[in-house]
Design an enzyme around this catalytic site. Structure first.
Site, PDB file in Angstrom:
ATOM      1  N   PRO A   2     -30.584 -87.843  32.086  1.00  0.00           N
ATOM      2  CG  PRO A   2     -29.833 -89.881  32.977  1.00  0.00           C
ATOM      3  CD  PRO A   2     -30.275 -89.235  31.690  1.00  0.00           C
ATOM      4  CG  LEU A   3     -25.767 -87.753  33.564  1.00  0.00           C
ATOM      5  CD1 LEU A   3     -24.475 -88.290  32.954  1.00  0.00           C
ATOM      6  CD2 LEU A   3     -25.725 -87.898  35.094  1.00  0.00           C
ATOM      7  CG  ASP A  25     -34.365 -95.156  25.612  1.00  0.00           C
ATOM      8  OD1 ASP A  25     -35.543 -95.568  25.602  1.00  0.00           O
ATOM      9  OD2 ASP A  25     -34.029 -94.035  25.191  1.00  0.00           O
ATOM     10  CE  LYS A  74     -15.946-101.915  33.416  1.00  0.00           C
ATOM     11  NZ  LYS A  74     -14.526-102.118  33.156  1.00  0.00           N
ATOM     12  CD  GLU A  75     -18.206 -91.513  37.115  1.00  0.00           C
ATOM     13  OE1 GLU A  75     -17.114 -91.534  36.476  1.00  0.00           O
ATOM     14  OE2 GLU A  75     -18.827 -90.465  37.347  1.00  0.00           O
ATOM     15  CE  LYS A 120     -37.353 -93.359  23.480  1.00  0.00           C
ATOM     16  NZ  LYS A 120     -35.960 -93.607  23.110  1.00  0.00           N
ATOM     17  CG  HIS A 163     -39.355 -90.356  19.842  1.00  0.00           C
ATOM     18  ND1 HIS A 163     -38.333 -90.958  19.165  1.00  0.00           N
ATOM     19  CD2 HIS A 163     -38.735 -89.558  20.754  1.00  0.00           C
ATOM     20  CE1 HIS A 163     -37.176 -90.563  19.646  1.00  0.00           C
ATOM     21  NE2 HIS A 163     -37.391 -89.712  20.602  1.00  0.00           N
ATOM     22  CB  THR A 177     -19.314 -93.193  23.765  1.00  0.00           C
ATOM     23  OG1 THR A 177     -18.685 -91.938  23.999  1.00  0.00           O
ATOM     24  CG2 THR A 177     -20.601 -92.985  22.997  1.00  0.00           C
ATOM     25  CE1 TYR A 192     -33.483 -90.832  20.136  1.00  0.00           C
ATOM     26  CE2 TYR A 192     -32.856 -92.847  21.252  1.00  0.00           C
ATOM     27  CZ  TYR A 192     -33.575 -91.673  21.222  1.00  0.00           C
ATOM     28  OH  TYR A 192     -34.367 -91.347  22.293  1.00  0.00           O
TER      29      TYR A 192
HETATM   30  P1  A2P Z   1     -19.353 -89.176  27.417  1.00  0.00           P
HETATM   31  O1  A2P Z   1     -20.060 -89.991  26.367  1.00  0.00           O
HETATM   32  O2  A2P Z   1     -18.058 -88.618  26.930  1.00  0.00           O
HETATM   33  O3  A2P Z   1     -19.229 -89.895  28.730  1.00  0.00           O
HETATM   34  P2  A2P Z   1     -27.211 -87.298  29.423  1.00  0.00           P
HETATM   35  O4  A2P Z   1     -27.287 -88.761  29.620  1.00  0.00           O
HETATM   36  O5  A2P Z   1     -27.860 -86.488  30.500  1.00  0.00           O
HETATM   37  O6  A2P Z   1     -27.718 -86.865  28.067  1.00  0.00           O
HETATM   38  O7  A2P Z   1     -25.666 -86.882  29.450  1.00  0.00           O
HETATM   39  C1  A2P Z   1     -24.790 -87.361  28.449  1.00  0.00           C
HETATM   40  C2  A2P Z   1     -23.493 -86.560  28.484  1.00  0.00           C
HETATM   41  O8  A2P Z   1     -22.874 -86.708  29.761  1.00  0.00           O
HETATM   42  C3  A2P Z   1     -22.515 -87.035  27.461  1.00  0.00           C
HETATM   43  O9  A2P Z   1     -21.870 -85.878  26.970  1.00  0.00           O
HETATM   44  C4  A2P Z   1     -21.548 -87.918  28.257  1.00  0.00           C
HETATM   45  O10 A2P Z   1     -20.254 -87.855  27.668  1.00  0.00           O
HETATM   46  C5  A2P Z   1     -21.567 -87.264  29.606  1.00  0.00           C
HETATM   47  N1  A2P Z   1     -21.375 -88.213  30.721  1.00  0.00           N
HETATM   48  C6  A2P Z   1     -22.026 -89.384  30.900  1.00  0.00           C
HETATM   49  N2  A2P Z   1     -21.636 -89.969  32.046  1.00  0.00           N
HETATM   50  C7  A2P Z   1     -20.737 -89.153  32.614  1.00  0.00           C
HETATM   51  C8  A2P Z   1     -19.989 -89.197  33.816  1.00  0.00           C
HETATM   52  N3  A2P Z   1     -20.091 -90.220  34.659  1.00  0.00           N
HETATM   53  N4  A2P Z   1     -19.132 -88.163  34.074  1.00  0.00           N
HETATM   54  C9  A2P Z   1     -19.012 -87.124  33.212  1.00  0.00           C
HETATM   55  N5  A2P Z   1     -19.712 -87.017  32.071  1.00  0.00           N
HETATM   56  C10 A2P Z   1     -20.559 -88.014  31.763  1.00  0.00           C
END
Ligand code: A2P
Length: 303
Positions: free
Chosen positions: A204-205, A44, A253-254, A78, A111, A247, A49
Site C-alpha cells: 500500500p506504500l 498476511d 506504530k506510525e 496463500k 496467490h 520491520t 515468503y
Molecule cells: P522499513 O521496513 O524500513 O520500514 P509496502 O508495504 O508498500 O511494500 O512498503 C514497504 C516499504 O516501505 C519498506 O521498504 C518499508 O521499510 C517502508 N516503510 C514502511 N512504513 C514506512 C513508513 N511509515 N515510513 C517510511 N517508510 C516506510
C-alpha cells in the site's frame, strides 16, 4: 479505535494488517511481536515468503505470553503456484497450518493467476496453464471443512474476477492486489464492491515509492501527518484494508496511527489525480512458453 471491514462470509477483516513479504526469517518474529503489541490484529503470510515457520513461532509466543488470543487475530495465507492441482490443495493448507502452528486460517487465497509444475520454481520452463475453476473447487472444500474460514484470490484482474465469479459456488471473499496512490485500481475496486468482494491492498506504500510523490507530501503537510499515514488512510477511506510492511518498530506504530482522523473530500480529490502506474508487473510470468505472452495478457489490459 482500529477498524475492520465486513466480508461476504459474515466475518470481519481488520483494516490494517502487517505484510510479511520480503521480511527475512531472522527478523519476522520480532516484527510480528512488535506489530501485535502495537495493536495489529491481522497478519498476511504466504509459504512463498519463506518465513512461515518463524511466523508460527512468533504467534505461539504471543499466545503464550497472553499478548493476544488466537480468536482475536486474523491470519491470512496463500496457495503457492506449484500447488494448484486440486489434489495438492489440501496438503498445501496443511503444511501452512503446521508451519504457522494453527488449526485454521481466517483467509486462504490463491496467490496469483500463475501456475508452475509442482515442486519447481518460477522459471519460464516451469510455467503451465492455470485451471482456476478446478483449483477453486478445492478451495471451496477447504472452506466447507472450516480449515479456511474465508477463501479468496490475489492479483486477479477484473476479467479474472468475473470469470471466477461466473463459476464459483462459494464466491471469493477477498481479492488482494497491488493498490496504492500510484496504482489506485478504480475499475477493480468498483467491480469488487458491486459483487461483494473485499479488496485488500498489498504494497500500500508502493514499496515506498508513494512516499516521495509530491502530491502525497503536500497533502501530508496540510494534515500534519506522514506521507505513509496519508497513503494508508486513503485506502481505508476507499473501503479497502491495507497490508503495509515494515520491520521498524516506530514505523510499525506510525502505520497503525490512522484511525482517529480523516482526509477531507477536497484532499481526497487531489490524491485521486495522481498519475497512475502499475509498479509490480510480475514480468517473470510473461514468456513465449507461458499462457501470458505479454504483460497485456497477464493483466488483461490493466497496465
Ligand atoms: P522499513 O521496513 O524500513 O520500514 P509496502 O508495504 O508498500 O511494500 O512498503 C514497504 C516499504 O516501505 C519498506 O521498504 C518499508 O521499510 C517502508 N516503510 C514502511 N512504513 C514506512 C513508513 N511509515 N515510513 C517510511 N517508510 C516506510
Amino acid at each position: 479505535m482500529a477498524g475492520s471491514f465486513a466480508l461476504n462470509t459474515g466475518a470481519s477483516i481488520p483494516s490494517v494488517g502487517l505484510g510479511t513479504w520480503q521480511i527475512k526469517p531472522e527478523v519476522v518474529g520480532d516484527t510480528i511481536y512488535a506489530a501485535v503489541k502495537a495493536g495489529y490484529r491481522h497478519i498476511d503470510c504466504a509459504p512463498a515468503y519463506s518465513n512461515e515457520t518463524e511466523v508460527g513461532l512468533a504467534l505461539k509466543k504471543l499466545f503464550e505470553d497472553g499478548v493476544a488470543k488466537r480468536e482475536e487475530l486474523f491470519i491470512t495465507s496463500k496457495l503457492w503456484s506449484g500447488n494448484h492441482a486440486p489434489e495438492d490443495v489440501p496438503e498445501a493448507i496443511d503444511t501452512t497450518l503446521k508451519d504457522l502452528q494453527l488449526d485454521y486460517l481466517d483467509l486462504f487465497l490463491i496467490h496469483g493467476p500463475i501456475r508452475i509444475r509442482k515442486g519447481t520454481t518460477h522459471i519460464p520452463e516451469n510455467l503451465i496453464p492455470t485451471d482456476i475453476p478446478a483449483t477453486w473447487g478445492a478451495m471451496e472444500k477447504l472452506y466447507d471443512s472450516g480449515k479456511a474460514r474465508a477463501i479468496g484470490v490475489s492479483n486477479f484482474t477484473c476479467k479474472k474476477m468475473e470469470d471466477l465469479l461466473a463459476v464459483a459456488r462459494v464466491p471469493p471473499a477477498v481479492n488482494q492486489v497491488e493498490c496504492h496512490l500510484i496504482w489506485q485500481q478504480a475499475k477493480l475496486r468498483e467491480l469488487c464492491q458491486s459483487r461483494g468482494v473485499h479488496l485488500s491492498a498489498h504494497s500500500p506504500l508502493g514499496e515506498a515509492s508513494v512516499l516521495s510523490n509530491p502530491v502525497v507530501i503536500s497533502v501530508a503537510e496540510k494534515l500534519q501527518k506522514t506521507p505513509a499515514q496519508v497513503a494508508l488512510r486513503w485506502s481505508l477511506q476507499m473501503g479497502q484494508s491495507v497490508l503495509p510492511k515494515s520491520t521498524n518498530e516506530a514505523r510499525i506504530k506510525e502505520n497503525f496511527d490512522i484511525f482517529d482522523w480523516s482526509i477531507p473530500k477536497d484532499l481526497m480529490a487531489e490524491l485521486s489525480g495522481i498519475k497512475q502506474e502499475r509498479l509490480l508487473k510480475a514480468e517473470f510470468a510473461v514468456h513465449p512458453l507461458s499462457i501470458y505472452k505479454t504483460l497485456e495478457d497477464l493483466w488483461d489490459g490493466e497496465i
